[in-house]
Design a protein around this motif. Sequence first.
Motif, PDB file in Angstrom:
ATOM      1  N   LYS A   1      39.565  36.526  38.246  1.00 55.46           N
ATOM      2  CA  LYS A   1      40.931  37.043  38.061  1.00 55.46           C
ATOM      3  C   LYS A   1      41.315  38.032  39.172  1.00 55.46           C
ATOM      4  CE  LYS A   1      41.077  36.363  33.031  1.00 55.46           C
ATOM      5  NZ  LYS A   1      39.672  35.985  32.749  1.00 55.46           N
ATOM      6  N   VAL A   2      41.095  37.598  40.405  1.00 56.14           N
ATOM      7  CA  VAL A   2      41.478  38.419  41.562  1.00 56.14           C
ATOM      8  C   VAL A   2      42.115  37.561  42.649  1.00 56.14           C
ATOM      9  CG1 VAL A   2      39.733  40.251  41.340  1.00 56.14           C
ATOM     10  CG2 VAL A   2      39.159  38.175  42.613  1.00 56.14           C
ATOM     11  N   ARG A   3      42.951  38.224  43.424  1.00 54.09           N
ATOM     12  CA  ARG A   3      43.406  37.719  44.714  1.00 54.09           C
ATOM     13  C   ARG A   3      42.682  38.529  45.772  1.00 54.09           C
ATOM     14  NH1 ARG A   3      48.616  36.802  42.442  1.00 54.09           N
ATOM     15  NH2 ARG A   3      49.036  39.042  42.391  1.00 54.09           N
ATOM     16  N   THR A   4      42.231  37.860  46.839  1.00 55.69           N
ATOM     17  CA  THR A   4      41.501  38.581  47.877  1.00 55.69           C
ATOM     18  C   THR A   4      42.153  38.388  49.242  1.00 55.69           C
ATOM     19  OG1 THR A   4      40.013  36.815  48.623  1.00 55.69           O
ATOM     20  CG2 THR A   4      39.377  37.977  46.633  1.00 55.69           C
TER      21      THR A   4
ATOM     22  N   LEU B   1      40.310  43.330  46.953  1.00 51.96           N
ATOM     23  CA  LEU B   1      40.336  42.626  45.666  1.00 51.96           C
ATOM     24  C   LEU B   1      41.463  43.189  44.815  1.00 51.96           C
ATOM     25  CD1 LEU B   1      36.502  43.084  45.144  1.00 51.96           C
ATOM     26  CD2 LEU B   1      37.603  40.883  45.609  1.00 51.96           C
ATOM     27  N   GLU B   2      42.463  42.370  44.554  1.00 57.66           N
ATOM     28  CA  GLU B   2      43.583  42.779  43.700  1.00 57.66           C
ATOM     29  C   GLU B   2      43.496  42.030  42.383  1.00 57.66           C
ATOM     30  OE1 GLU B   2      48.030  42.376  44.948  1.00 57.66           O
ATOM     31  OE2 GLU B   2      47.666  40.926  43.369  1.00 57.66           O
ATOM     32  N   PRO B   3      43.503  42.738  41.253  1.00 61.87           N
ATOM     33  CA  PRO B   3      43.403  42.034  39.964  1.00 61.87           C
ATOM     34  C   PRO B   3      44.668  41.229  39.666  1.00 61.87           C
ATOM     35  CG  PRO B   3      43.771  44.388  39.612  1.00 61.87           C
ATOM     36  CD  PRO B   3      43.589  44.205  41.094  1.00 61.87           C
ATOM     37  N   THR B   4      44.493  40.067  39.087  1.00 56.77           N
ATOM     38  CA  THR B   4      45.641  39.251  38.687  1.00 56.77           C
ATOM     39  C   THR B   4      45.869  39.320  37.174  1.00 56.77           C
ATOM     40  OG1 THR B   4      44.208  37.309  38.523  1.00 56.77           O
ATOM     41  CG2 THR B   4      45.391  37.614  40.596  1.00 56.77           C
ATOM     42  N   SER B   5      45.032  40.088  36.490  1.00 56.43           N
ATOM     43  CA  SER B   5      45.142  40.212  35.036  1.00 56.43           C
ATOM     44  C   SER B   5      44.524  41.536  34.622  1.00 56.43           C
ATOM     45  CB  SER B   5      44.401  39.047  34.360  1.00 56.43           C
ATOM     46  OG  SER B   5      43.892  39.435  33.106  1.00 56.43           O
ATOM     47  N   GLU B   6      44.986  42.068  33.512  1.00 51.80           N
ATOM     48  CA  GLU B   6      44.390  43.321  33.017  1.00 51.80           C
ATOM     49  C   GLU B   6      42.942  43.126  32.570  1.00 51.80           C
ATOM     50  OE1 GLU B   6      46.809  45.063  29.989  1.00 51.80           O
ATOM     51  OE2 GLU B   6      48.560  45.196  31.306  1.00 51.80           O
ATOM     52  N   GLU B   7      42.551  41.859  32.348  1.00 51.31           N
ATOM     53  CA  GLU B   7      41.167  41.582  31.933  1.00 51.31           C
ATOM     54  C   GLU B   7      40.239  41.437  33.136  1.00 51.31           C
ATOM     55  OE1 GLU B   7      43.621  39.665  29.895  1.00 51.31           O
ATOM     56  OE2 GLU B   7      43.377  41.606  28.900  1.00 51.31           O
TER      57      GLU B   7
ATOM     58  N   VAL C   1      40.622  33.873  43.425  1.00 49.20           N
ATOM     59  CA  VAL C   1      39.406  33.474  42.722  1.00 49.20           C
ATOM     60  C   VAL C   1      39.699  33.587  41.231  1.00 49.20           C
ATOM     61  CG1 VAL C   1      36.921  33.858  42.469  1.00 49.20           C
ATOM     62  CG2 VAL C   1      38.034  34.411  44.637  1.00 49.20           C
ATOM     63  N   GLU C   2      40.026  32.457  40.622  1.00 45.12           N
ATOM     64  CA  GLU C   2      40.483  32.479  39.226  1.00 45.12           C
ATOM     65  C   GLU C   2      39.427  32.975  38.257  1.00 45.12           C
ATOM     66  OE1 GLU C   2      42.819  29.435  37.449  1.00 45.12           O
ATOM     67  OE2 GLU C   2      43.744  28.850  39.344  1.00 45.12           O
ATOM     68  N   SER C   3      38.153  32.617  38.544  1.00 39.95           N
ATOM     69  CA  SER C   3      37.093  33.006  37.605  1.00 39.95           C
ATOM     70  C   SER C   3      36.976  34.526  37.521  1.00 39.95           C
ATOM     71  CB  SER C   3      35.759  32.396  38.032  1.00 39.95           C
ATOM     72  OG  SER C   3      35.369  32.914  39.299  1.00 39.95           O
TER      73      SER C   3
ATOM     74  N   GLY D   1      29.740  31.483  44.088  1.00 37.13           N
ATOM     75  CA  GLY D   1      30.843  32.407  44.328  1.00 37.13           C
ATOM     76  C   GLY D   1      31.828  31.821  45.325  1.00 37.13           C
ATOM     77  N   ALA D   2      32.692  32.690  45.861  1.00 40.97           N
ATOM     78  CA  ALA D   2      33.662  32.228  46.857  1.00 40.97           C
ATOM     79  C   ALA D   2      32.934  31.859  48.146  1.00 40.97           C
ATOM     80  CB  ALA D   2      34.692  33.335  47.113  1.00 40.97           C
ATOM     81  N   GLY D   3      33.583  31.006  48.968  1.00 33.82           N
ATOM     82  CA  GLY D   3      33.076  30.707  50.298  1.00 33.82           C
ATOM     83  C   GLY D   3      31.757  29.960  50.308  1.00 33.82           C
ATOM     84  N   GLU D   4      31.550  29.066  49.333  1.00 39.41           N
ATOM     85  CA  GLU D   4      30.323  28.253  49.266  1.00 39.41           C
ATOM     86  C   GLU D   4      29.062  29.100  49.331  1.00 39.41           C
ATOM     87  OE1 GLU D   4      30.148  24.361  51.108  1.00 39.41           O
ATOM     88  OE2 GLU D   4      32.049  24.799  52.102  1.00 39.41           O
ATOM     89  N   LYS D   5      29.053  30.148  48.531  1.00 35.20           N
ATOM     90  CA  LYS D   5      27.867  30.995  48.497  1.00 35.20           C
ATOM     91  C   LYS D   5      27.295  31.078  47.098  1.00 35.20           C
ATOM     92  CE  LYS D   5      28.695  33.770  52.536  1.00 35.20           C
ATOM     93  NZ  LYS D   5      29.560  34.772  53.124  1.00 35.20           N
TER      94      LYS D   5
END
Lengths: 134, 134
Positions: free
Chosen positions: A40-43, A56-62, A36-38, A108-112
């Motif tokens: 900044k996580v990989r799920t 939820l794993e962060p893909t950026s320090e921000e 989920v780029e918005s 959000g993710a998953g059409e929600k």
Amino acid sequence: MITKIDHLGVAVKSLETVIPYYEDVLGLKCEGREEVESQKVRTAFFAAGDVHIELLEPTSEESPIAKFIEKNGEGIHHIAFATDDITGQLGQAKEKGARLIHEVPFAGAGEKLVAFLHPKSSFGVLTEFCQDAK
Amino acid sequence: MITKIDHLGVAVKSLETVIPYYEDVLGLKCEGREEVESQKVRTAFFAAGDVHIELLEPTSEESPIAKFIEKNGEGIHHIAFATDDITGQLGQAKEKGARLIHEVPFAGAGEKLVAFLHPKSSFGVLTEFCQDAK
């Protein structure tokens, strides 16, 4: 009305490290992964009955998740309640004195449609409402 | 096998202060209250779908919940998974390298057998297994 708990968000440093715990120790099945780029996580998500556990794993320090881990360590990050009327739910929460992070739900993710309450007014539990947008 | 999430334990300083949030802001119904002397807590529980949210207020400074709040503030304390075979579940967890707080399940609230995994080996999430003892 809240119909059920939709999912629990769990902040982790590394999906690769933590997925085996959920698969092998708990015996849950990884049902999918998504970036989920918005946010900044990989799920990665698992089902336990009709509730999902969303790692939820962060893909950026921000990433908000990176900041959460820095402050609190890994652990449960938020609880998401499914509602059949997210606008009404937000209105009720505001009227009853809750502090909203989002006054208006967003995609959000998953059409929600999702929106968050602030943990300051929900006694330490970051709380999400979500509604199927389909 | 894990069949579902049984409940979420939420550490709070005062049931009287927090119950109105769950009732009025979230619109959930308080289904009961109970004092668990062995854990030095008072609880109030709410249903969201088939998962319970269990508010935990310490009744003593020696309560594990009091210590949790002192360290972390109020918030989600543990996640409890329902299993149809708690002994097998603990054995699997141990075999796969999880650290167990209880090697043998004990009688918890609501006629259940319960046991906990240590959050150190479950990536920050204090994890309970529970099985109906009936």
